[in-house]
Design a protein around this motif. Structure first.
Motif: not given
Length: 533
Positions: A311-325
């Motif tokens: 769960f933590r990794d999925a949340a971090m991955s989504d946040e990283r992609r959002r920041l990249a966008r």
């Protein structure tokens, strides 16, 4: 609701109309009431038109009232010719109860009663007592069916787009409250180490490995050896066989058994008995079964820790992609626009000094844009189920080399067995930071990256031929963050530097970290995996 109610219950609505129409038609044909055929045709036409209206953009209330009025008029015209047609009075309240709940039932009953009374008032003959009783019976029947339909609709789960978020919020809040009460925390590696300690106390094993499943692949989580220099257990085939059928195995000195919680497989333990042990397979299997039963509570803790990590990794991955966008579409575009303005000003500079200053500003903007692009690439690149750790490192190296102009050579030696996803992610970020530092601060002519993975052990070395480590800024935390990442996965980070030999950053994981050894790259892969960026 995401669908209109009349479409959501279309099958039930059309089915009720068809059933009543069929029943009325059979009754009329059986009694051979020829004069009632006009009423039967009117009834069929009304319901066909009503079904069509409900598929169009016609307001639901208007369609409901039109059907009820027409039904009342048909009943008022044919109540004395074909009493069977009065059964149609029960349909509008039922249908409109499904569509508009109790309000629809009330409106349809009122509309058809008024229409029926108006038509009967225009006729010269008044209904008899028995005919009034028949009309009353079907009106009350319609009221009852309408109320049942309204109750049925009220008990259905609503299609609420925010319901999942509300439930997630409650679950996350509960998780935060529970995590404070967990004695062993939520670290899968520490949980796995506890399991292996108990296994080692029960059986004389020289090496033992705990395997867990991630992305449909069985991966080693923790390894324990009784002495330095003992090769790690590499019995992946046995581990996969035990995972799928749940039966413990003893093959020579190799053993394997499944760890479960409430009948659900959580992990597989494989190991190698000490050479001096001559195992009795029957006795060892009995020991393994008893051990698996005792480990069930620890397996539950391990499973909980793995779920939290995923769960933590999925949340971090989504946040990283959002920041990249956000960086790509916002900051990067704004800075690039500033560069265009400076380009326009350079040609209209009043003096050579101003033009030189603008040229310097343009170079600084170009440098910032390159840094933002590197950051976007860093945020978006990750080791996943489809791309191995070595491939992800090579992708980053190729991008950094393209942007900076500094050649980066990547040599990868990987086996088919993978590290756990979260371990690969931390190693990738360490390699990223090391390569970024070499590109930005070392003034190197060549950066060399070596990556070898022999799960659960691994080593990554990033070296350059630059000027060595410089005096760090007080607000620079790159080195400490790399050490923290290494510690999270049980690894060791080492940094050496000199003005002559440049800087060397290495991270070791698994038995190599415990023994303080370095993993030689004896079989580097070529072409695809050995990449000169």
């Amino acid at each position: 609701m995401s669908l209109r109610a009349e479409r959501q219950h279309a099958g039930l609505i059309n089915g009720s109309r068809a059933f009543v129409l069929l029943a009325v038609g059979v009754s009329i044909l059986w009694s051979r009431e020829v004069d009632a055929l006009g009423g039967l045709f009117s009834l069929a036409t009304t319901w066909v038109a009503a079904s069509w209206l409900m598929r169009t953009a016609t307001p639901v209330m208007l369609a409901c009232l039109a059907e009820a009025c027409l039904m009342g008029m048909i009943a008022g015209l044919f109540y004395d010719v074909a009493p069977a047609l009065l059964a149609g009075l029960a349909v509008p309240p039922f249908v409109h109860g499904l569509v508009r709940s109790v309000r629809g039932v009330t409106e349809s009953l009122a509309a058809q009663t008024i229409a029926m009374a108006a038509v009967m008032a225009l006729r010269s003959d008044a209904p008899s007592v028995s005919q009034v009783a028949d009309i009353f019976t079907w009106v009350v029947t319609g009221l009852g069916l309408g109320l049942v339909a309204s109750f049925f609709v009220s008990t259905l789960p609503q299609d609420d787009s925010s319901a999942a978020y509300r439930e997630a919020r409650l679950l996350i809040t509960e998780l935060n409250d529970l995590s404070a009460k967990l004695q062993g925390g939520l670290d899968p590696m520490s949980m796995g180490g506890t399991i292996l300690e108990e296994v080692s106390e029960e059986l004389p094993l020289e090496v033992v490995v705990l395997h867990v499943q991630r992305d449909s692949v069985l991966l080693p989580l923790v390894t324990r050896s009784s002495a330095d220099g003992v090769d790690s257990d590499d019995n992946d085939e046995m581990a996969n066989a035990v995972w799928h059928d749940g039966k413990p195995r003893v093959l020579g000195n190799d053993v394997a058994f499944q760890v479960t919680s409430s009948g659900t497989p959580i992990a597989v333990v494989t190991g190698r008995l000490a050479p001096h042990v001559d195992p009795d397979p029957t006795q060892v299997i009995a020991q393994l079964d008893a051990l698996a039963t005792r480990l069930a509570p620890k397996a539950l803790r391990l499973d909980t820790a793995q779920l939290f990590t995923a769960f933590r990794d999925a949340a971090m991955s989504d946040e990283r992609r959002r920041l990249a966008r956000e960086m790509h579409d916002g900051v990067a575009q704004d800075i690039a626009s500033m560069g265009y303005v400076v380009d326009a000003l350079i040609g209209s500079a009043a003096s050579p000094a101003q033009e030189a200053a603008l040229q310097q500003l343009r170079a600084m903007i170009t440098s910032v844009v390159g840094e933002v692009r590197r950051s976007v690439m860093t945020l978006r690149t990750q080791a996943g189920s489809s791309e191995s750790l070595g491939a992800a490192i090579a992708t980053l190296a190729r991008h950094l080399s393209d942007v900076s102009g500094i050649p980066i050579k990547v040599t990868v030696d990987e086996r088919t067995s993978r590290l756990r996803h979260e371990v690969e992610a931390e190693l990738l970020r360490i390699a990223q930071e090391a390569m970024n530092n070499a590109v930005k601060h070392s003034a190197a002519q060549l950066i060399d990256v070596h990556c070898r993975v022999q799960a659960p052990a691994a080593e990554i070395v990033v070296s350059d031929d630059g000027q060595g480590l410089q005096t760090g800024r007080h607000d620079s935390h790159g080195l400490s963050i790399m050490k923290e990442r290494a510690a999270l996965i049980g690894g060791i980070l080492e940094v050496s530097s000199s003005p002559v030999r440049g800087t060397r950053v290495s991270v070791r994981l698994g038995q190599l970290a415990e023994a303080g050894l370095s993993m030689p790259l004896t079989h580097p892969r070529t072409e695809k995996d050995a990449i000169d960026a």
